[in-house]
Design a protein around this motif. Structure first.
Motif, mmCIF file in Angstrom:
data_model
loop_
_atom_site.group_PDB
_atom_site.id
_atom_site.type_symbol
_atom_site.label_atom_id
_atom_site.label_comp_id
_atom_site.label_asym_id
_atom_site.label_seq_id
_atom_site.Cartn_x
_atom_site.Cartn_y
_atom_site.Cartn_z
ATOM 1 N N LYS A 94 -2.050 18.551 -44.119
ATOM 2 C CA LYS A 94 -1.194 18.761 -45.279
ATOM 3 C C LYS A 94 0.078 17.919 -45.180
ATOM 4 N N GLY A 95 0.141 17.086 -44.152
ATOM 5 C CA GLY A 95 1.321 16.267 -43.915
ATOM 6 C C GLY A 95 1.352 15.012 -44.767
ATOM 7 N N GLU A 96 1.940 14.000 -44.211
ATOM 8 C CA GLU A 96 2.213 12.769 -44.934
ATOM 9 C C GLU A 96 1.176 11.676 -44.689
ATOM 10 N N ILE A 97 0.033 12.008 -44.139
ATOM 11 C CA ILE A 97 -0.940 10.993 -43.744
ATOM 12 C C ILE A 97 -1.371 10.112 -44.910
ATOM 13 N N TYR A 98 -1.699 10.718 -46.040
ATOM 14 C CA TYR A 98 -2.159 9.911 -47.167
ATOM 15 C C TYR A 98 -1.033 9.046 -47.732
ATOM 16 N N LYS A 99 0.201 9.495 -47.617
ATOM 17 C CA LYS A 99 1.337 8.658 -48.032
ATOM 18 C C LYS A 99 1.500 7.477 -47.087
ATOM 19 N N LEU A 100 1.251 7.694 -45.808
ATOM 20 C CA LEU A 100 1.327 6.595 -44.851
ATOM 21 C C LEU A 100 0.203 5.574 -45.090
ATOM 22 N N MET A 146 -7.626 19.919 -39.300
ATOM 23 C CA MET A 146 -7.764 18.639 -38.636
ATOM 24 C C MET A 146 -8.298 17.609 -39.640
ATOM 25 N N LEU A 147 -7.684 16.458 -39.622
ATOM 26 C CA LEU A 147 -8.102 15.352 -40.473
ATOM 27 C C LEU A 147 -9.166 14.553 -39.728
ATOM 28 N N THR A 148 -10.252 14.193 -40.407
ATOM 29 C CA THR A 148 -11.327 13.442 -39.761
ATOM 30 C C THR A 148 -11.412 12.033 -40.329
ATOM 31 N N ARG A 149 -12.146 11.193 -39.624
ATOM 32 C CA ARG A 149 -12.357 9.828 -40.125
ATOM 33 C C ARG A 149 -13.074 9.874 -41.475
ATOM 34 N N GLU A 150 -13.972 10.850 -41.664
ATOM 35 C CA GLU A 150 -14.671 10.971 -42.948
ATOM 36 C C GLU A 150 -13.688 11.315 -44.074
ATOM 37 N N ASP A 151 -12.699 12.156 -43.783
ATOM 38 C CA ASP A 151 -11.655 12.458 -44.770
ATOM 39 C C ASP A 151 -10.927 11.184 -45.185
ATOM 40 N N ILE A 152 -10.595 10.364 -44.195
ATOM 41 C CA ILE A 152 -9.900 9.095 -44.455
ATOM 42 C C ILE A 152 -10.784 8.189 -45.323
ATOM 43 N N PHE A 153 -12.058 8.067 -44.955
ATOM 44 C CA PHE A 153 -12.964 7.187 -45.695
ATOM 45 C C PHE A 153 -13.135 7.640 -47.146
ATOM 46 N N LYS A 154 -13.258 8.939 -47.364
ATOM 47 C CA LYS A 154 -13.369 9.460 -48.737
ATOM 48 C C LYS A 154 -12.100 9.169 -49.526
ATOM 49 N N HIS A 155 -10.961 9.355 -48.888
ATOM 50 C CA HIS A 155 -9.679 9.122 -49.555
ATOM 51 C C HIS A 155 -9.515 7.656 -49.960
#
Length: 120
Positions: free
Chosen positions: A103-109, A1-10
């Motif tokens: 592991k999907g395309e989230i960071y590309k989006l 599961m992707l979290t908001r903290e993962d997004i913020f770090k990225h």
């Protein structure tokens, strides 16, 4: 599961941006902005599933991203990528983070949204 903290770090590591919390009524809503002009490229919110047409009683974290209109219908699957919540549905999509494949395309989006909203 992707979290908001993962997004913020990225986004901090890749774009040098930190979440901004501009809404006093919604202190948990985080805007992702370009450093140069403050323009939004993402918005992280916690909403009730019913607001998204989903089942459940507990709030879910979502991420709104800008997306080319021609890709919106292709990406939207009714499960983890939906029409944008509270934003222009032609140009934005909503990702349900707890359902998103890390592991999907989230960071590309996120990257796509960043460059679509970047000043020229």
């Amino acid at each position: 599961m992707l979290t908001r903290e993962d997004i913020f770090k990225h986004v901090e590591a890749n774009y040098g941006t930190l979440p901004d919390y501009p809404f006093s009524k919604f202190p948990n809503y985080a805007v992702l902005r370009h450093i140069s002009d403050g323009k939004w490229y993402g918005l992280v919110m916690n909403v009730l599933p019913e607001k998204l047409g989903l089942d459940g009683n507990d709030g879910v974290d979502i991420l709104n991203l800008k997306c080319p209109p021609e890709l919106n219908d292709i990406l939207r699957n009714g499960k983890d990528i939906l029409p944008a919540y509270h934003m222009n549905k032609e140009h934005w999509i909503t990702l349900v983070l707890e359902r998103a494949d890390p592991k999907g395309e989230i960071y590309k989006l996120i990257e796509q949204s960043f460059y679509l909203t970047k000043e020229s």
